[in-house]
Scaffold this motif. Sequence first.
Motif, PDB file in Angstrom:
ATOM      1  N   ASP A 185       0.819  -1.215   0.000  1.00 35.70           N
ATOM      2  CA  ASP A 185       0.000   0.000   0.000  1.00 35.70           C
ATOM      3  C   ASP A 185       0.851   1.263   0.000  1.00 35.70           C
ATOM      4  O   ASP A 185       0.542   2.231  -0.709  1.00 35.70           O
ATOM      5  N   LEU A 186       1.882   1.275   0.821  1.00 32.70           N
ATOM      6  CA  LEU A 186       2.722   2.465   0.916  1.00 32.70           C
ATOM      7  C   LEU A 186       3.342   2.802  -0.432  1.00 32.70           C
ATOM      8  O   LEU A 186       3.339   3.961  -0.865  1.00 32.70           O
ATOM      9  N   LYS A 187       3.868   1.802  -1.128  1.00 31.32           N
ATOM     10  CA  LYS A 187       4.496   2.048  -2.432  1.00 31.32           C
ATOM     11  C   LYS A 187       3.463   2.477  -3.473  1.00 31.32           C
ATOM     12  O   LYS A 187       3.745   3.329  -4.314  1.00 31.32           O
ATOM     13  N   LEU A 188       2.253   1.891  -3.399  1.00 28.43           N
ATOM     14  CA  LEU A 188       1.202   2.298  -4.335  1.00 28.43           C
ATOM     15  C   LEU A 188       0.791   3.737  -4.081  1.00 28.43           C
ATOM     16  O   LEU A 188       0.646   4.525  -5.030  1.00 28.43           O
ATOM     17  N   TYR A 189       0.604   4.102  -2.818  1.00 23.43           N
ATOM     18  CA  TYR A 189       0.218   5.483  -2.489  1.00 23.43           C
ATOM     19  C   TYR A 189       1.293   6.465  -2.950  1.00 23.43           C
ATOM     20  O   TYR A 189       0.984   7.472  -3.598  1.00 23.43           O
ATOM     21  N   ASN A 190       2.552   6.183  -2.626  1.00 22.07           N
ATOM     22  CA  ASN A 190       3.631   7.102  -3.001  1.00 22.07           C
ATOM     23  C   ASN A 190       3.782   7.203  -4.510  1.00 22.07           C
ATOM     24  O   ASN A 190       4.059   8.289  -5.050  1.00 22.07           O
ATOM     25  N   PHE A 191       3.595   6.082  -5.217  1.00 25.70           N
ATOM     26  CA  PHE A 191       3.703   6.104  -6.678  1.00 25.70           C
ATOM     27  C   PHE A 191       2.624   7.001  -7.276  1.00 25.70           C
ATOM     28  O   PHE A 191       2.916   7.873  -8.106  1.00 25.70           O
ATOM     29  N   LEU A 192       1.372   6.805  -6.875  1.00 24.58           N
ATOM     30  CA  LEU A 192       0.269   7.599  -7.428  1.00 24.58           C
ATOM     31  C   LEU A 192       0.346   9.053  -6.972  1.00 24.58           C
ATOM     32  O   LEU A 192      -0.024   9.963  -7.711  1.00 24.58           O
ATOM     33  N   ASN A 193       0.827   9.262  -5.759  1.00 26.20           N
ATOM     34  CA  ASN A 193       0.928  10.625  -5.240  1.00 26.20           C
ATOM     35  C   ASN A 193       2.032  11.414  -5.930  1.00 26.20           C
ATOM     36  O   ASN A 193       2.015  12.644  -5.921  1.00 26.20           O
ATOM     37  N   GLY A 194       2.969  10.697  -6.553  1.00 30.59           N
ATOM     38  CA  GLY A 194       4.123  11.370  -7.152  1.00 30.59           C
ATOM     39  C   GLY A 194       4.067  11.521  -8.658  1.00 30.59           C
ATOM     40  O   GLY A 194       5.015  12.043  -9.264  1.00 30.59           O
ATOM     41  N   ILE A 195       2.979  11.092  -9.310  1.00 35.54           N
ATOM     42  CA  ILE A 195       2.940  11.194 -10.765  1.00 35.54           C
ATOM     43  C   ILE A 195       2.709  12.647 -11.195  1.00 35.54           C
ATOM     44  O   ILE A 195       2.046  13.420 -10.511  1.00 35.54           O
ATOM     45  N   SER A 196       3.247  12.992 -12.347  1.00 31.46           N
ATOM     46  CA  SER A 196       3.104  14.348 -12.878  1.00 31.46           C
ATOM     47  C   SER A 196       1.906  14.408 -13.821  1.00 31.46           C
ATOM     48  O   SER A 196       1.325  13.386 -14.191  1.00 31.46           O
ATOM     49  N   ASN A 197       1.556  15.634 -14.206  1.00 35.10           N
ATOM     50  CA  ASN A 197       0.402  15.795 -15.104  1.00 35.10           C
ATOM     51  C   ASN A 197       0.727  15.443 -16.551  1.00 35.10           C
ATOM     52  O   ASN A 197      -0.128  15.550 -17.424  1.00 35.10           O
ATOM     53  N   THR A 198       1.969  15.011 -16.820  1.00 34.25           N
ATOM     54  CA  THR A 198       2.327  14.561 -18.173  1.00 34.25           C
ATOM     55  C   THR A 198       2.411  13.038 -18.268  1.00 34.25           C
ATOM     56  O   THR A 198       2.763  12.509 -19.311  1.00 34.25           O
ATOM     57  N   GLN A 199       2.080  12.351 -17.180  1.00 35.68           N
ATOM     58  CA  GLN A 199       2.176  10.888 -17.181  1.00 35.68           C
ATOM     59  C   GLN A 199       0.817  10.237 -17.412  1.00 35.68           C
ATOM     60  O   GLN A 199      -0.195  10.661 -16.838  1.00 35.68           O
ATOM     61  N   LEU A 200       0.826   9.206 -18.246  1.00 36.40           N
ATOM     62  CA  LEU A 200      -0.328   8.345 -18.456  1.00 36.40           C
ATOM     63  C   LEU A 200      -0.028   6.990 -17.832  1.00 36.40           C
ATOM     64  O   LEU A 200       1.058   6.446 -18.018  1.00 36.40           O
ATOM     65  N   LEU A 201      -0.986   6.454 -17.100  1.00 37.94           N
ATOM     66  CA  LEU A 201      -0.795   5.180 -16.414  1.00 37.94           C
ATOM     67  C   LEU A 201      -1.760   4.140 -16.947  1.00 37.94           C
ATOM     68  O   LEU A 201      -2.898   4.458 -17.301  1.00 37.94           O
ATOM     69  N   SER A 202      -1.308   2.905 -16.966  1.00 35.38           N
ATOM     70  CA  SER A 202      -2.154   1.790 -17.362  1.00 35.38           C
ATOM     71  C   SER A 202      -1.939   0.654 -16.371  1.00 35.38           C
ATOM     72  O   SER A 202      -0.827   0.142 -16.235  1.00 35.38           O
ATOM     73  N   LEU A 203      -3.015   0.287 -15.655  1.00 38.51           N
ATOM     74  CA  LEU A 203      -2.934  -0.838 -14.735  1.00 38.51           C
ATOM     75  C   LEU A 203      -2.894  -2.139 -15.529  1.00 38.51           C
ATOM     76  O   LEU A 203      -3.579  -2.282 -16.535  1.00 38.51           O
ATOM     77  N   SER A 204      -2.092  -3.068 -15.066  1.00 43.70           N
ATOM     78  CA  SER A 204      -1.984  -4.367 -15.741  1.00 43.70           C
ATOM     79  C   SER A 204      -3.072  -5.292 -15.201  1.00 43.70           C
ATOM     80  O   SER A 204      -3.024  -5.740 -14.052  1.00 43.70           O
TER      81      SER A 204
END
Length: 354
Positions: A185-204
């Motif tokens: 959970d901690l790594k997921l929260y920090n990852f999503l909290n740190g993305i920029s407005n130029t990043q696109l994400l795709s969950l596998s």
Amino acid sequence: MNEKYFLKLFKANKQIYFFVFCFIFFFFTACQKEAVEESTNNLETINSATPLTSLIKRVAMVETNRDNFIDHSNYFKVNFPYQITVNNSLMYINSENDYLAVQNNINAHNDDDDEITFNFPINVTLFNYSTRNIQNQVAINNLIDEGIHSTDLFKISGIKVNYPITINSYNTENQILNSTSIQNDLKLYNFLNGISNTQLLSLSYPLSIKDFNNQNMLLNSNLEFENQIKNTLDNFSGNNPVNTDFNQIITTGSWKINYYYRNSDFTNSFDTYTLYFNINHTLTAIKNGLIYYGNWSIMQAGIEQKFTIHFASPLFTNLNENWTVFEFNPNNLHFRNRISGSNQTDYLNFQRVN
């Protein structure tokens, strides 16, 4: 033709050759970028502003409600070990296993005040993994008050991600592709909290979660993930806000639109208006002294609550939809509208101004 001839020809025309090389390089780079972006978009991408991003981040937040009968707040949890005094009895809290003894003490008599006081200092962890040292009762009262007035949305309880999961990202600015394995959970929260407005994400997908009945489920799309979170918000008691009177909440104070999505993000078309929802179901939007009038309604439709707003002004035509209440609390109102017969979902969020 010998080697000297080709060398002479190249020197005479090297600027032309360089231009041709650059043209070919940038042409294929642009094609690659377009292809990657198109491919990424086809994979149900989310970004920093997408509602699902915020919802998943809240799933990954700190579980802060298990000690609410002690600290009276969803804003933080008290870290072990600590000591409290309950009805004049000193109690040592070293783990969640000690909660039962505290509850038994509280329930032992009906003629006492069930007063709980901390032996300071204590250390607490907020919903967002930040920590604070609390030195006295005034400080913890201030922290509780901070949580009451916070416009942040707290932990969504009753749904757990079965790790590891993989998130693919593409940065539209520098064209960098990454694949990240998330372990907790901690790594997921920090990852999503740190993305920029130029990043696109795709969950596998598929990815596995555990629901509030402790049953494992496989999710195969963003919509399935969002719907499962909605189901959890509606049916798991640990997520119920203190005030569940929608009419009282919406007619108190003023609001602003902090997210509006209809095929694209149009938040900046509306976020400078201040809105007032009146008890008589009239509605006003104010900007720079100009007032726009409308009306609103809320009604139960089966298991859903339907929220409708209607403005006469064409400036607000796109808002005139039959919205489904996604979730609400005293400071936030979230709605969505699944367009029948299509894959389109519109989103409308309000945040309290005062």
